[in-house]
Design a protein around this motif. Structure first.
Motif, PDB file in Angstrom:
ATOM      1  N   VAL A  15       1.158  -1.626   0.100  1.00 15.66           N
ATOM      2  CA  VAL A  15       0.077  -0.042   0.198  1.00 15.66           C
ATOM      3  C   VAL A  15       0.888   1.561  -0.156  1.00 15.66           C
ATOM      4  CG1 VAL A  15      -1.674   1.442   1.276  1.00 15.66           C
ATOM      5  CG2 VAL A  15      -1.859  -1.546   1.222  1.00 15.66           C
ATOM      6  N   MET A  16       2.091   0.736   0.553  1.00 16.73           N
ATOM      7  CA  MET A  16       2.169   2.567   1.079  1.00 16.73           C
ATOM      8  C   MET A  16       3.131   2.752  -0.076  1.00 16.73           C
ATOM      9  SD  MET A  16       1.780   3.682   3.818  1.00 16.73           S
ATOM     10  CE  MET A  16       3.043   5.063   3.390  1.00 16.73           C
ATOM     11  N   GLU A  17       3.826   1.710  -1.159  1.00 12.25           N
ATOM     12  CA  GLU A  17       4.475   2.416  -2.100  1.00 12.25           C
ATOM     13  C   GLU A  17       3.597   2.219  -3.491  1.00 12.25           C
ATOM     14  OE1 GLU A  17       6.586  -0.297  -6.105  1.00 12.25           O
ATOM     15  OE2 GLU A  17       4.990  -1.354  -5.094  1.00 12.25           O
ATOM     16  N   HIS A  18       2.633   2.112  -2.858  1.00  7.41           N
ATOM     17  CA  HIS A  18       1.344   2.100  -4.380  1.00  7.41           C
ATOM     18  C   HIS A  18       1.368   4.216  -4.195  1.00  7.41           C
ATOM     19  CE1 HIS A  18      -0.306  -0.362  -7.215  1.00  7.41           C
ATOM     20  NE2 HIS A  18       0.584  -1.091  -6.493  1.00  7.41           N
ATOM     21  N   ALA A  19       1.492   3.983  -2.610  1.00 12.14           N
ATOM     22  CA  ALA A  19       0.986   5.498  -2.610  1.00 12.14           C
ATOM     23  C   ALA A  19       2.036   6.946  -2.811  1.00 12.14           C
ATOM     24  CB  ALA A  19       0.555   5.896  -0.846  1.00 12.14           C
ATOM     25  N   LYS A  20       3.268   6.320  -2.699  1.00 11.50           N
ATOM     26  CA  LYS A  20       4.367   6.483  -2.826  1.00 11.50           C
ATOM     27  C   LYS A  20       4.881   6.515  -4.449  1.00 11.50           C
ATOM     28  CE  LYS A  20       8.567   7.605  -1.508  1.00 11.50           C
ATOM     29  NZ  LYS A  20      10.364   7.002  -0.882  1.00 11.50           N
ATOM     30  N   TYR A  21       5.033   5.402  -5.125  1.00  8.91           N
ATOM     31  CA  TYR A  21       5.240   5.325  -6.061  1.00  8.91           C
ATOM     32  C   TYR A  21       3.860   5.002  -7.028  1.00  8.91           C
ATOM     33  CZ  TYR A  21      10.015   5.035  -5.257  1.00  8.91           C
ATOM     34  OH  TYR A  21      10.778   5.807  -3.312  1.00  8.91           O
ATOM     35  N   ARG A  22       3.411   6.275  -7.255  1.00 10.94           N
ATOM     36  CA  ARG A  22       1.617   6.091  -8.286  1.00 10.94           C
ATOM     37  C   ARG A  22       1.550   5.708  -9.302  1.00 10.94           C
ATOM     38  NH1 ARG A  22      -0.612  11.589  -5.646  1.00 10.94           N
ATOM     39  NH2 ARG A  22       0.309  11.045  -3.049  1.00 10.94           N
ATOM     40  N   ARG A  23       1.036   4.512 -10.131  1.00 11.57           N
ATOM     41  CA  ARG A  23       0.988   4.091 -10.996  1.00 11.57           C
ATOM     42  C   ARG A  23      -0.304   4.957 -12.085  1.00 11.57           C
ATOM     43  NH1 ARG A  23       3.575   1.516  -7.195  1.00 11.57           N
ATOM     44  NH2 ARG A  23       4.266  -0.756  -7.666  1.00 11.57           N
ATOM     45  N   ASN A  24       0.273   5.085 -13.125  1.00 10.94           N
ATOM     46  CA  ASN A  24      -0.200   6.267 -14.104  1.00 10.94           C
ATOM     47  C   ASN A  24      -0.866   7.504 -13.581  1.00 10.94           C
ATOM     48  OD1 ASN A  24      -0.384   3.782 -16.723  1.00 10.94           O
ATOM     49  ND2 ASN A  24      -1.408   2.618 -13.761  1.00 10.94           N
ATOM     50  N   HIS A  25      -0.266   7.922 -12.648  1.00  2.00           N
ATOM     51  CA  HIS A  25      -0.583   9.313 -11.763  1.00  2.00           C
ATOM     52  C   HIS A  25       0.139  10.418 -12.998  1.00  2.00           C
ATOM     53  CE1 HIS A  25      -0.019  12.995  -8.924  1.00  2.00           C
ATOM     54  NE2 HIS A  25      -0.927  12.432  -8.580  1.00  2.00           N
ATOM     55  N   LYS A  26      -0.732  10.664 -13.762  1.00  4.65           N
ATOM     56  CA  LYS A  26      -0.860  11.703 -15.169  1.00  4.65           C
ATOM     57  C   LYS A  26      -1.784  12.443 -15.523  1.00  4.65           C
ATOM     58  CE  LYS A  26      -0.025   7.957 -18.374  1.00  4.65           C
ATOM     59  NZ  LYS A  26       0.652   7.188 -19.468  1.00  4.65           N
ATOM     60  N   ARG A  27      -1.414  13.070 -16.037  1.00  2.00           N
ATOM     61  CA  ARG A  27      -2.664  13.575 -17.044  1.00  2.00           C
ATOM     62  C   ARG A  27      -3.072  13.134 -18.073  1.00  2.00           C
ATOM     63  NH1 ARG A  27      -4.524  19.923 -17.293  1.00  2.00           N
ATOM     64  NH2 ARG A  27      -2.796  19.434 -15.373  1.00  2.00           N
ATOM     65  N   LEU A  28      -3.956  12.882 -18.815  1.00  3.22           N
ATOM     66  CA  LEU A  28      -4.698  12.030 -20.000  1.00  3.22           C
ATOM     67  C   LEU A  28      -5.142  13.171 -20.989  1.00  3.22           C
ATOM     68  CD1 LEU A  28      -5.402   8.466 -19.626  1.00  3.22           C
ATOM     69  CD2 LEU A  28      -3.188   9.653 -20.832  1.00  3.22           C
ATOM     70  N   GLU A  29      -4.697  13.053 -22.337  1.00  2.00           N
ATOM     71  CA  GLU A  29      -5.009  13.773 -23.148  1.00  2.00           C
ATOM     72  C   GLU A  29      -5.567  13.397 -24.458  1.00  2.00           C
ATOM     73  OE1 GLU A  29      -2.947  18.206 -22.934  1.00  2.00           O
ATOM     74  OE2 GLU A  29      -3.282  17.949 -20.854  1.00  2.00           O
ATOM     75  N   GLY A  30      -5.966  13.985 -24.947  1.00  2.00           N
ATOM     76  CA  GLY A  30      -6.324  13.387 -26.657  1.00  2.00           C
ATOM     77  C   GLY A  30      -7.543  13.172 -27.021  1.00  2.00           C
ATOM     78  N   GLU A  31      -8.068  12.687 -27.759  1.00  3.62           N
ATOM     79  CA  GLU A  31      -8.533  11.809 -28.655  1.00  3.62           C
ATOM     80  C   GLU A  31      -9.599  10.644 -27.608  1.00  3.62           C
ATOM     81  OE1 GLU A  31     -10.561  10.206 -32.530  1.00  3.62           O
ATOM     82  OE2 GLU A  31      -9.215  11.520 -32.401  1.00  3.62           O
ATOM     83  N   ASN A  32     -10.954  10.532 -27.474  1.00  2.00           N
ATOM     84  CA  ASN A  32     -11.369  10.124 -26.923  1.00  2.00           C
ATOM     85  C   ASN A  32     -11.671  10.360 -24.719  1.00  2.00           C
ATOM     86  OD1 ASN A  32     -13.123   8.949 -29.261  1.00  2.00           O
ATOM     87  ND2 ASN A  32     -11.751   7.449 -29.248  1.00  2.00           N
ATOM     88  N   VAL A  33     -10.862  11.572 -24.429  1.00  2.53           N
ATOM     89  CA  VAL A  33     -10.594  11.055 -23.167  1.00  2.53           C
ATOM     90  C   VAL A  33     -11.030  11.794 -22.537  1.00  2.53           C
ATOM     91  CG1 VAL A  33      -8.926  12.058 -21.448  1.00  2.53           C
ATOM     92  CG2 VAL A  33      -7.823  11.031 -23.589  1.00  2.53           C
ATOM     93  N   ARG A  34     -11.716  11.015 -21.502  1.00  3.84           N
ATOM     94  CA  ARG A  34     -13.073  11.983 -20.543  1.00  3.84           C
ATOM     95  C   ARG A  34     -12.540  11.866 -18.745  1.00  3.84           C
ATOM     96  NH1 ARG A  34     -15.276  12.630 -25.397  1.00  3.84           N
ATOM     97  NH2 ARG A  34     -17.315  11.606 -25.717  1.00  3.84           N
ATOM     98  N   LYS A  35     -12.706  13.473 -18.695  1.00  2.88           N
ATOM     99  CA  LYS A  35     -12.452  13.111 -16.966  1.00  2.88           C
ATOM    100  C   LYS A  35     -13.393  13.561 -16.392  1.00  2.88           C
ATOM    101  CE  LYS A  35     -10.769  18.144 -17.508  1.00  2.88           C
ATOM    102  NZ  LYS A  35      -9.642  18.884 -17.423  1.00  2.88           N
ATOM    103  N   VAL A  36     -13.248  13.169 -15.003  1.00  5.49           N
ATOM    104  CA  VAL A  36     -14.428  13.831 -13.829  1.00  5.49           C
ATOM    105  C   VAL A  36     -13.343  14.058 -12.401  1.00  5.49           C
ATOM    106  CG1 VAL A  36     -14.284  11.599 -13.222  1.00  5.49           C
ATOM    107  CG2 VAL A  36     -16.234  13.481 -12.885  1.00  5.49           C
ATOM    108  N   HIS A  37     -13.416  14.842 -12.436  1.00  8.51           N
ATOM    109  CA  HIS A  37     -13.109  15.824 -10.585  1.00  8.51           C
ATOM    110  C   HIS A  37     -13.863  15.006  -9.447  1.00  8.51           C
ATOM    111  CE1 HIS A  37     -10.486  17.989  -7.815  1.00  8.51           C
ATOM    112  NE2 HIS A  37     -11.193  19.087  -7.722  1.00  8.51           N
TER     113      HIS A  37
END
Length: 149
Positions: free
Chosen positions: A10-32
């Motif tokens: 758990v601590m490793e995932h919290a510190k070294y987050r996978r897929n922690h980035k912004r996605l942009e481009g076609e067919n990208v949807r987002k929610v806050h």
């Protein structure tokens, strides 16, 4: 010893987050999304192609449980069809709310390390935050598709 391993994961995932980035481009949807119980926040991005999540990412800040769970969720749902994602989502919620899955054949990967959260009722929303954001995002996508028809 197993609890120590899970805690480290758990601590490793919290510190070294996978897929922690912004996605942009076609067919990208987002929610806050903001966890109403503690203030943790996430912006979740998914890139859909039909009924498949081709890519997923998140940005956010919060406790170790919410950030680790977000990281784990992105690994679980990337390159999966929405039906499979729904099954995994339901199994993960069972794990958090009841401490066990209803179907042990569903592989939750690293997310199994969060099973002890079920004993910490106040932390359920932390572990489920990314999944709740995904629910909202997919509901918005479904509503949008309904308007297009």
């Amino acid at each position: 010893m197993l609890n120590d391993l899970y805690r480290k994961l758990v601590m490793e995932h919290a510190k070294y987050r996978r897929n922690h980035k912004r996605l942009e481009g076609e067919n990208v949807r987002k929610v806050h999304y903001k966890n109403p119980t503690c203030g943790d926040v996430i912006t979740l991005y998914i890139q859909l192609e039909g009924e498949r999540i081709n890519d997923v990412a998140f940005e956010g800040e919060g406790c170790s449980i919410s950030m680790a769970s977000s990281s784990m969720m992105t690994e679980l749902i990337k390159n999966k069809d929405l039906n499979n994602v729904s099954i995994v989502r339901n199994e993960f919620e069972q794990l958090i709310r009841k401490g066990k899955q209803s179907n042990d054949d569903i592989d939750l990967g690293d997310a199994m390390s969060l099973r002890g959260v079920y004993r910490l009722r106040a932390r359920h929303n932390c572990a489920l935050m990314a999944w709740q954001a995904l629910d909202k995002l997919l509901a918005d996508v479904s509503a949008y598709k309904g308007v297009e028809k």
